[in-house]
Write a protein that holds these residues in place. Structure first.
Motif, PDB file in Angstrom:
ATOM      1  N   GLU A  92      35.129  34.567  30.923  1.00  0.00           N
ATOM      2  CA  GLU A  92      34.520  35.852  30.628  1.00  0.00           C
ATOM      3  C   GLU A  92      33.934  36.357  31.938  1.00  0.00           C
ATOM      4  O   GLU A  92      32.994  35.767  32.463  1.00  0.00           O
ATOM      5  N   GLU A  93      34.537  37.413  32.476  1.00  0.00           N
ATOM      6  CA  GLU A  93      34.120  37.938  33.768  1.00  0.00           C
ATOM      7  C   GLU A  93      33.219  39.147  33.597  1.00  0.00           C
ATOM      8  O   GLU A  93      33.332  39.905  32.641  1.00  0.00           O
ATOM      9  N   GLY A  94      32.353  39.316  34.573  1.00  0.00           N
ATOM     10  CA  GLY A  94      31.519  40.500  34.702  1.00  0.00           C
ATOM     11  C   GLY A  94      31.617  40.948  36.139  1.00  0.00           C
ATOM     12  O   GLY A  94      32.291  40.320  36.959  1.00  0.00           O
ATOM     13  N   CYS A  95      30.930  42.029  36.469  1.00  0.00           N
ATOM     14  CA  CYS A  95      31.028  42.569  37.826  1.00  0.00           C
ATOM     15  C   CYS A  95      29.751  43.342  38.130  1.00  0.00           C
ATOM     16  O   CYS A  95      29.274  44.112  37.290  1.00  0.00           O
ATOM     17  N   LEU A  96      29.224  43.155  39.344  1.00  0.00           N
ATOM     18  CA  LEU A  96      28.002  43.865  39.725  1.00  0.00           C
ATOM     19  C   LEU A  96      28.233  45.376  39.797  1.00  0.00           C
ATOM     20  O   LEU A  96      27.278  46.145  39.683  1.00  0.00           O
ATOM     21  N   SER A  97      29.482  45.809  39.945  1.00  0.00           N
ATOM     22  CA  SER A  97      29.803  47.245  39.969  1.00  0.00           C
ATOM     23  C   SER A  97      30.090  47.796  38.568  1.00  0.00           C
ATOM     24  O   SER A  97      30.322  48.999  38.414  1.00  0.00           O
ATOM     25  N   ILE A  98      30.093  46.901  37.571  1.00  0.00           N
ATOM     26  CA  ILE A  98      30.303  47.308  36.172  1.00  0.00           C
ATOM     27  C   ILE A  98      29.240  46.563  35.344  1.00  0.00           C
ATOM     28  O   ILE A  98      29.544  45.635  34.605  1.00  0.00           O
ATOM     29  N   PRO A  99      27.959  46.942  35.525  1.00  0.00           N
ATOM     30  CA  PRO A  99      26.871  46.162  34.935  1.00  0.00           C
ATOM     31  C   PRO A  99      26.942  46.047  33.413  1.00  0.00           C
ATOM     32  O   PRO A  99      27.319  46.995  32.727  1.00  0.00           O
ATOM     33  N   ASP A 100      26.583  44.856  32.939  1.00  0.00           N
ATOM     34  CA  ASP A 100      26.434  44.570  31.510  1.00  0.00           C
ATOM     35  C   ASP A 100      27.719  44.720  30.705  1.00  0.00           C
ATOM     36  O   ASP A 100      27.672  44.899  29.485  1.00  0.00           O
ATOM     37  N   GLN A 101      28.877  44.635  31.359  1.00  0.00           N
ATOM     38  CA  GLN A 101      30.161  44.679  30.661  1.00  0.00           C
ATOM     39  C   GLN A 101      30.910  43.390  31.008  1.00  0.00           C
ATOM     40  O   GLN A 101      30.981  43.020  32.191  1.00  0.00           O
ATOM     41  N   TYR A 102      31.436  42.747  30.001  1.00  0.00           N
ATOM     42  CA  TYR A 102      32.116  41.467  30.200  1.00  0.00           C
ATOM     43  C   TYR A 102      33.406  41.458  29.399  1.00  0.00           C
ATOM     44  O   TYR A 102      33.494  42.077  28.342  1.00  0.00           O
ATOM     45  N   ALA A 103      34.398  40.723  29.919  1.00  0.00           N
ATOM     46  CA  ALA A 103      35.661  40.586  29.189  1.00  0.00           C
ATOM     47  C   ALA A 103      36.375  39.336  29.683  1.00  0.00           C
ATOM     48  O   ALA A 103      36.206  38.921  30.836  1.00  0.00           O
ATOM     49  N   GLU A 104      37.150  38.751  28.783  1.00  0.00           N
ATOM     50  CA  GLU A 104      37.928  37.573  29.160  1.00  0.00           C
ATOM     51  C   GLU A 104      39.130  37.992  29.993  1.00  0.00           C
ATOM     52  O   GLU A 104      39.849  38.932  29.634  1.00  0.00           O
ATOM     53  N   VAL A 105      39.323  37.285  31.122  1.00  0.00           N
ATOM     54  CA  VAL A 105      40.443  37.555  32.027  1.00  0.00           C
ATOM     55  C   VAL A 105      41.149  36.231  32.296  1.00  0.00           C
ATOM     56  O   VAL A 105      40.502  35.214  32.542  1.00  0.00           O
ATOM     57  N   ASP A 106      42.477  36.259  32.212  1.00  0.00           N
ATOM     58  CA  ASP A 106      43.291  35.079  32.534  1.00  0.00           C
ATOM     59  C   ASP A 106      43.677  35.140  34.012  1.00  0.00           C
ATOM     60  O   ASP A 106      44.158  36.176  34.475  1.00  0.00           O
ATOM     61  N   ARG A 107      43.470  34.019  34.707  1.00  0.00           N
ATOM     62  CA  ARG A 107      43.845  33.920  36.120  1.00  0.00           C
ATOM     63  C   ARG A 107      44.356  32.504  36.378  1.00  0.00           C
ATOM     64  O   ARG A 107      44.056  31.591  35.607  1.00  0.00           O
ATOM     65  N   PRO A 108      45.060  32.307  37.498  1.00  0.00           N
ATOM     66  CA  PRO A 108      45.427  30.929  37.857  1.00  0.00           C
ATOM     67  C   PRO A 108      44.183  30.035  37.883  1.00  0.00           C
ATOM     68  O   PRO A 108      43.120  30.451  38.370  1.00  0.00           O
ATOM     69  N   ALA A 109      44.325  28.822  37.349  1.00  0.00           N
ATOM     70  CA  ALA A 109      43.190  27.900  37.244  1.00  0.00           C
ATOM     71  C   ALA A 109      42.745  27.373  38.616  1.00  0.00           C
ATOM     72  O   ALA A 109      41.573  27.049  38.805  1.00  0.00           O
TER      73      ALA A 109
END
Length: 173
Positions: A92-109
């Motif tokens: 579950e990723e978030g971003c300092l440029s997109i505050p208080d928004q989170y979403a699951e992202v698939d990436r290479p492990a």
């Protein structure tokens, strides 16, 4: 050290591909230190130069989150992924440029990354877990890509509208 303002999406600088840095100068080292200070203050675990309006290939990260563990601040100049695993992990990723928004992202492990350190020396490291996710997220920033770009269009638009509203609220007197 200076805490720098963090850009909020949507901002065209966040969608711009950053330029490689040349020789590692005192000015670039100071930028790295300012970025670490800004990241820790936010608080976050990673920050890319475009997020503070500097369109250069610089990122910082420190994924040590355990209470009492020594921090591991890293400054990476011109980072590039040289290998990625076929195995994928979902965070579950978030971003300092997109505050208080989170979403699951698939990436290479796991990934291997090559960069130049603050002394101008070439470095390479194998990252896995949260470190791998973080370095990929920040390198995406250097390529003008945000974590919401991995989401379905409807969800991405919803988050973008929330950020537009947040920016309007922050500019009101």
């Amino acid at each position: 050290m200076t805490i720098r303002p963090i850009l909020i999406h949507p901002d065209p600088r966040l969608k711009t591909v950053a330029s490689p840095v040349g020789d590692i100068t005192d000015e670039l080292r100071q930028l790295g230190r300012d970025m670490l200070e800004t990241m820790y203050d936010a608080p976050g675990i990673g920050l890319a130069a475009p997020q503070i309006g500097v369109l250069s290939r610089v990122l910082v990260m420190d994924c040590i989150k355990e209470e009492g563990a020594a921090p591991r601040p890293m400054i990476l100049f011109n980072p590039e992924i040289t290998w990625s695993s076929e195995d994928v992990s979902t965070y579950e990723e978030g971003c300092l440029s997109i505050p208080d928004q989170y979403a699951e992202v698939d990436r290479p492990a796991e990934v291997e990354v090559r960069w130049i350190d603050e002394n101008g020396a070439p470095r390479e490291e194998h990252f896995k877990g949260l470190w791998a996710t973080c370095v990929q997220h920040e390198i995406d920033h250097l390529n003008g890509k945000l974590f919401i770009d991995y989401l379905k269009p409807m969800r991405r638009q919803m988050i973008t509208r929330k950020m537009q509203k947040l920016k309007r609220e922050r500019t009101r007197p």
